[in-house]
Design a protein around this motif. Structure first.
Motif, PDB file in Angstrom:
ATOM      1  N   LEU A 193       0.832  -1.203   0.000  1.00  0.00           N
ATOM      2  CA  LEU A 193       0.000   0.000   0.000  1.00  0.00           C
ATOM      3  C   LEU A 193       0.868   1.254   0.000  1.00  0.00           C
ATOM      4  O   LEU A 193       0.560   2.239  -0.697  1.00  0.00           O
ATOM      5  CB  LEU A 193      -0.927  -0.006   1.214  1.00  0.00           C
ATOM      6  CG  LEU A 193      -1.999  -1.102   1.208  1.00  0.00           C
ATOM      7  CD1 LEU A 193      -2.744  -1.121   2.542  1.00  0.00           C
ATOM      8  CD2 LEU A 193      -2.971  -0.903   0.055  1.00  0.00           C
ATOM      9  N   ALA A 194       1.960   1.246   0.766  1.00  0.00           N
ATOM     10  CA  ALA A 194       2.879   2.382   0.761  1.00  0.00           C
ATOM     11  C   ALA A 194       3.495   2.557  -0.615  1.00  0.00           C
ATOM     12  O   ALA A 194       3.630   3.678  -1.118  1.00  0.00           O
ATOM     13  CB  ALA A 194       3.964   2.184   1.813  1.00  0.00           C
ATOM     14  N   ALA A 195       3.866   1.437  -1.235  1.00  0.00           N
ATOM     15  CA  ALA A 195       4.474   1.501  -2.564  1.00  0.00           C
ATOM     16  C   ALA A 195       3.488   2.021  -3.596  1.00  0.00           C
ATOM     17  O   ALA A 195       3.854   2.820  -4.472  1.00  0.00           O
ATOM     18  CB  ALA A 195       4.986   0.121  -2.964  1.00  0.00           C
ATOM     19  N   LEU A 196       2.233   1.579  -3.513  1.00  0.00           N
ATOM     20  CA  LEU A 196       1.227   2.040  -4.466  1.00  0.00           C
ATOM     21  C   LEU A 196       0.962   3.535  -4.301  1.00  0.00           C
ATOM     22  O   LEU A 196       0.922   4.282  -5.290  1.00  0.00           O
ATOM     23  CB  LEU A 196      -0.067   1.254  -4.284  1.00  0.00           C
ATOM     24  CG  LEU A 196      -0.030  -0.208  -4.743  1.00  0.00           C
ATOM     25  CD1 LEU A 196      -1.313  -0.926  -4.341  1.00  0.00           C
ATOM     26  CD2 LEU A 196       0.163  -0.293  -6.254  1.00  0.00           C
ATOM     27  N   SER A 197       0.792   3.978  -3.070  1.00  0.00           N
ATOM     28  CA  SER A 197       0.550   5.409  -2.849  1.00  0.00           C
ATOM     29  C   SER A 197       1.774   6.225  -3.242  1.00  0.00           C
ATOM     30  O   SER A 197       1.660   7.316  -3.814  1.00  0.00           O
ATOM     31  CB  SER A 197       0.167   5.674  -1.388  1.00  0.00           C
ATOM     32  OG  SER A 197       1.212   5.307  -0.508  1.00  0.00           O
ATOM     33  N   LEU A 198       2.967   5.685  -2.969  1.00  0.00           N
ATOM     34  CA  LEU A 198       4.200   6.363  -3.371  1.00  0.00           C
ATOM     35  C   LEU A 198       4.302   6.467  -4.881  1.00  0.00           C
ATOM     36  O   LEU A 198       4.648   7.519  -5.430  1.00  0.00           O
ATOM     37  CB  LEU A 198       5.394   5.602  -2.809  1.00  0.00           C
ATOM     38  CG  LEU A 198       6.800   6.080  -3.201  1.00  0.00           C
ATOM     39  CD1 LEU A 198       7.037   7.510  -2.713  1.00  0.00           C
ATOM     40  CD2 LEU A 198       7.857   5.144  -2.639  1.00  0.00           C
ATOM     41  N   SER A 199       3.966   5.365  -5.569  1.00  0.00           N
ATOM     42  CA  SER A 199       4.098   5.355  -7.026  1.00  0.00           C
ATOM     43  C   SER A 199       3.126   6.329  -7.690  1.00  0.00           C
ATOM     44  O   SER A 199       3.474   6.990  -8.673  1.00  0.00           O
ATOM     45  CB  SER A 199       3.869   3.943  -7.561  1.00  0.00           C
ATOM     46  OG  SER A 199       2.526   3.520  -7.341  1.00  0.00           O
ATOM     47  N   PHE A 200       1.910   6.441  -7.154  1.00  0.00           N
ATOM     48  CA  PHE A 200       0.944   7.378  -7.718  1.00  0.00           C
ATOM     49  C   PHE A 200       1.302   8.825  -7.387  1.00  0.00           C
ATOM     50  O   PHE A 200       1.013   9.741  -8.165  1.00  0.00           O
ATOM     51  CB  PHE A 200      -0.467   7.060  -7.218  1.00  0.00           C
ATOM     52  CG  PHE A 200      -1.064   5.840  -7.836  1.00  0.00           C
ATOM     53  CD1 PHE A 200      -1.272   5.757  -9.206  1.00  0.00           C
ATOM     54  CD2 PHE A 200      -1.411   4.740  -7.058  1.00  0.00           C
ATOM     55  CE1 PHE A 200      -1.816   4.623  -9.787  1.00  0.00           C
ATOM     56  CE2 PHE A 200      -1.952   3.594  -7.621  1.00  0.00           C
ATOM     57  CZ  PHE A 200      -2.157   3.540  -8.993  1.00  0.00           C
ATOM     58  N   ALA A 201       1.940   9.028  -6.231  1.00  0.00           N
ATOM     59  CA  ALA A 201       2.288  10.387  -5.821  1.00  0.00           C
ATOM     60  C   ALA A 201       3.579  10.880  -6.454  1.00  0.00           C
ATOM     61  O   ALA A 201       3.776  12.093  -6.592  1.00  0.00           O
ATOM     62  CB  ALA A 201       2.408  10.452  -4.295  1.00  0.00           C
ATOM     63  N   MET A 202       4.469   9.982  -6.866  1.00  0.00           N
ATOM     64  CA  MET A 202       5.773  10.405  -7.371  1.00  0.00           C
ATOM     65  C   MET A 202       5.708  11.280  -8.623  1.00  0.00           C
ATOM     66  O   MET A 202       6.439  12.270  -8.719  1.00  0.00           O
ATOM     67  CB  MET A 202       6.674   9.192  -7.613  1.00  0.00           C
ATOM     68  CG  MET A 202       7.356   8.681  -6.354  1.00  0.00           C
ATOM     69  SD  MET A 202       8.696   7.515  -6.693  1.00  0.00           S
ATOM     70  CE  MET A 202       9.931   8.611  -7.379  1.00  0.00           C
ATOM     71  N   PHE A 217       0.675   3.589   6.477  1.00  0.00           N
ATOM     72  CA  PHE A 217       1.660   3.391   5.420  1.00  0.00           C
ATOM     73  C   PHE A 217       1.216   4.004   4.092  1.00  0.00           C
ATOM     74  O   PHE A 217       2.063   4.381   3.279  1.00  0.00           O
ATOM     75  CB  PHE A 217       1.987   1.902   5.283  1.00  0.00           C
ATOM     76  CG  PHE A 217       3.144   1.490   6.150  1.00  0.00           C
ATOM     77  CD1 PHE A 217       4.402   1.323   5.609  1.00  0.00           C
ATOM     78  CD2 PHE A 217       2.968   1.306   7.514  1.00  0.00           C
ATOM     79  CE1 PHE A 217       5.485   0.965   6.404  1.00  0.00           C
ATOM     80  CE2 PHE A 217       4.037   0.950   8.326  1.00  0.00           C
ATOM     81  CZ  PHE A 217       5.303   0.780   7.774  1.00  0.00           C
ATOM     82  N   ILE A 218      -0.086   4.114   3.865  1.00  0.00           N
ATOM     83  CA  ILE A 218      -0.546   4.858   2.686  1.00  0.00           C
ATOM     84  C   ILE A 218      -0.127   6.320   2.789  1.00  0.00           C
ATOM     85  O   ILE A 218       0.402   6.908   1.830  1.00  0.00           O
ATOM     86  CB  ILE A 218      -2.071   4.741   2.539  1.00  0.00           C
ATOM     87  CG1 ILE A 218      -2.466   3.320   2.125  1.00  0.00           C
ATOM     88  CG2 ILE A 218      -2.590   5.753   1.513  1.00  0.00           C
ATOM     89  CD1 ILE A 218      -3.961   3.073   2.149  1.00  0.00           C
ATOM     90  N   CYS A 219      -0.326   6.911   3.955  1.00  0.00           N
ATOM     91  CA  CYS A 219       0.073   8.306   4.170  1.00  0.00           C
ATOM     92  C   CYS A 219       1.586   8.466   4.095  1.00  0.00           C
ATOM     93  O   CYS A 219       2.099   9.454   3.548  1.00  0.00           O
ATOM     94  CB  CYS A 219      -0.450   8.801   5.515  1.00  0.00           C
ATOM     95  SG  CYS A 219      -2.260   8.878   5.643  1.00  0.00           S
ATOM     96  N   ILE A 220       2.317   7.491   4.621  1.00  0.00           N
ATOM     97  CA  ILE A 220       3.775   7.517   4.546  1.00  0.00           C
ATOM     98  C   ILE A 220       4.235   7.497   3.095  1.00  0.00           C
ATOM     99  O   ILE A 220       5.170   8.210   2.705  1.00  0.00           O
ATOM    100  CB  ILE A 220       4.371   6.335   5.340  1.00  0.00           C
ATOM    101  CG1 ILE A 220       4.306   6.631   6.841  1.00  0.00           C
ATOM    102  CG2 ILE A 220       5.814   6.036   4.916  1.00  0.00           C
ATOM    103  CD1 ILE A 220       4.673   5.453   7.721  1.00  0.00           C
ATOM    104  N   GLY A 221       3.576   6.694   2.266  1.00  0.00           N
ATOM    105  CA  GLY A 221       3.939   6.637   0.855  1.00  0.00           C
ATOM    106  C   GLY A 221       3.727   7.963   0.154  1.00  0.00           C
ATOM    107  O   GLY A 221       4.577   8.402  -0.636  1.00  0.00           O
ATOM    108  N   ILE A 222       2.611   8.629   0.442  1.00  0.00           N
ATOM    109  CA  ILE A 222       2.326   9.918  -0.196  1.00  0.00           C
ATOM    110  C   ILE A 222       3.352  10.963   0.238  1.00  0.00           C
ATOM    111  O   ILE A 222       3.936  11.669  -0.588  1.00  0.00           O
ATOM    112  CB  ILE A 222       0.897  10.379   0.148  1.00  0.00           C
ATOM    113  CG1 ILE A 222      -0.131   9.409  -0.456  1.00  0.00           C
ATOM    114  CG2 ILE A 222       0.656  11.804  -0.357  1.00  0.00           C
ATOM    115  CD1 ILE A 222      -1.552   9.658  -0.019  1.00  0.00           C
ATOM    116  N   ALA A 223       3.584  11.060   1.540  1.00  0.00           N
ATOM    117  CA  ALA A 223       4.543  12.053   2.042  1.00  0.00           C
ATOM    118  C   ALA A 223       5.959  11.750   1.567  1.00  0.00           C
ATOM    119  O   ALA A 223       6.732  12.656   1.239  1.00  0.00           O
ATOM    120  CB  ALA A 223       4.498  12.092   3.568  1.00  0.00           C
ATOM    121  N   GLY A 224       6.287  10.462   1.510  1.00  0.00           N
ATOM    122  CA  GLY A 224       7.638  10.080   1.132  1.00  0.00           C
ATOM    123  C   GLY A 224       7.965  10.310  -0.323  1.00  0.00           C
ATOM    124  O   GLY A 224       9.147  10.278  -0.709  1.00  0.00           O
ATOM    125  N   SER A 225       6.950  10.558  -1.160  1.00  0.00           N
ATOM    126  CA  SER A 225       7.207  10.782  -2.586  1.00  0.00           C
ATOM    127  C   SER A 225       8.095  11.999  -2.817  1.00  0.00           C
ATOM    128  O   SER A 225       8.802  12.076  -3.820  1.00  0.00           O
ATOM    129  CB  SER A 225       5.887  10.942  -3.335  1.00  0.00           C
ATOM    130  OG  SER A 225       5.200  12.117  -2.907  1.00  0.00           O
TER     131      SER A 225
END
Length: 415
Positions: free
Chosen positions: A55-64, A108-116
């Motif tokens: 989920l973190a990876a998916l949110s990160l990939s969409f946010a990047m 972890f979804i929020c972490i992925g977005i912020a981490g982008s």
């Protein structure tokens, strides 16, 4: 007289540190160390916990791509500062995890977005501006920061877990990240050499560098790049490589402890993997400046296949460190190659957005990888079946890179 160090290398040092304390080492890759403590406290299965990474990876990939577009428009530093602060707060908030697995997933979804905004896109764009002839080496060193992070964060996190428990360990990781990266970005991460009256690679004369790459944007806009075969070959190849390679490290510690290895020794193998990731990324970058980069990526992908073969053999003891060596080399050769290829094939005009798109899809594969391994383990009681499939996938995906053609000559095209 001893010449001064080119300031671009100080920029690289700041980028290396930023990558070492970015979302991947601090939140995603470190979850393997927290997997057993979380399972022990909440009764979660490994597949359930691994889904958080997906989920973190998916949110990160969409946010990047969005973060990359912001980097292209506002500059890397204006994106890095808020992203680091928000990511730190979110990692620290894991102290308050409850027994609801949904709480872990939302976090972890929020972490992925912020981490982008803290990943390679911002740092890679700055380094690309500072280097042309030695761009591969500089990007390799930058992306090696993730391997450095693995090598340092893994034993550091394990130490914090054993000393204070897993909850305070997350707080410690968050504070460490923010306290180190923000001052370094402010002091050393100058966005272009033009800010300091310098040129790319430290060249003294315009004729010594390829065009005006360090001074102004060049190349394709994102919409043009997405219409090329090159873009789609890279997209498909690197999602396959990400799926086949990047979940292996997440499950390495649980896998080795299943075979009877002590947790501290397994963490050391994981650290060896991180150190060899550094070697792989710097080595791949160095070679990319001298050989055709897609061929370099294929060679390093072969190392990942070798690591899987060693895993399938079930080696223990000192021989298990070979898994860490080959896995580190195998996973090390791709992120910086992606960054390098984006600059060579598409230029810097939409670098942040295009890097976010290709690396984002690579992250999707990377995020699915530990989930599939975890679910495979839960269903079959071992990792064997998934490991065999991953080895075949890496071979097929790497072979696609053979279809990439020579780099465009931006000076000629511009003329």
């Amino acid at each position: 007289m001893v010449s001064r160090i080119f300031f671009g290398w100080w920029v690289v040092s700041a980028a290396v540190t930023g990558m070492a304390l970015s979302i991947a080492p601090i939140a995603i890759l470190s979850l393997g160390l927290f997997m057993k403590p979380l399972a022990a406290e909440f009764g979660w299965e490994r597949g359930d916990i691994s889904l958080a990474i997906t989920l973190a990876a998916l949110s990160l990939s969409f946010a990047m791509p969005v973060a990359g577009r912001l980097v292209d428009r506002f500059g890397p530093k204006r994106v890095l500062y808020p992203s680091i602060l928000i990511l730190g707060c979110l990692v620290a908030s894991l102290y308050f995890l409850t027994e609801s697995i949904l709480h872990l997933y939302i976090s972890f979804i929020c972490i992925g977005i912020a981490g982008s905004g803290t990943g390679g896109g911002a740092y890679a764009k700055v380094v690309t501006n500072w280097f042309n002839r030695r761009r591969g080496l500089a990007l390799g060193m930058t992306m090696a920061g993730v391997g450095l992070g693995n090598a340092i964060v893994a034993p550091y996190a394990q130490f914090l877990i054993e000393l204070t428990g897993w909850r305070l360990a997350y707080v410690g990781l968050a504070v460490t990240m923010a306290a180190i990266t923000i001052p370094l970005v402010w002091l050393l991460l100058k966005e272009t050499p033009g800010e300091m009256g310098l040129r790319a690679d430290g060249d003294d004369h315009p004729a010594q560098q390829a065009g005006s790459e360090s001074q102004q944007a060049y190349g394709l806009v994102a919409a043009q790049a997405r219409k090329t075969h090159t873009f789609w070959i890279m997209l498909v190849a690197f999602v396959g490589i990400g799926l086949g390679v990047n979940g292996l490290g997440i499950h390495l510690v649980p896998m080795l402890t299943d075979w009877g290895m002590a947790a501290s020794t397994a963490a050391l193998v994981f650290s060896v993997s991180g150190l060899c990731t550094i070697i792989g990324r710097v080595g791949a970058g160095y070679l990319a400046d001298r050989f055709f980069a897609p061929h370099v990526a294929i060679a390093f992908s072969a190392c990942a296949v070798c690591s899987i073969l060693l895993m399938l053999s079930g080696v223990v003891g000192p021989a298990a460190f070979l898994i860490g060596v080959m896995l580190g080399l195998g996973s090390g050769g791709n992120p910086n190659i992606i960054a390098y290829l984006i600059s060579r094939y598409f230029g810097t005009r939409s670098y942040g957005e295009l890097y976010g798109s290709v690396y984002g899809i690579h992250i999707i594969g990377s995020g699915l990888s530990p989930l599939v391994l975890g679910l495979g383990y839960d269903a079959m009681g071992s990792y064997t079946g998934v490991l065999v499939a991953y080895a075949a996938l890496i071979v097929a995906a790497a072979a696609m890179l053979l279809f990439l053609r020579e780099y465009p000559d931006w000076n000629r095209d511009a003329g």
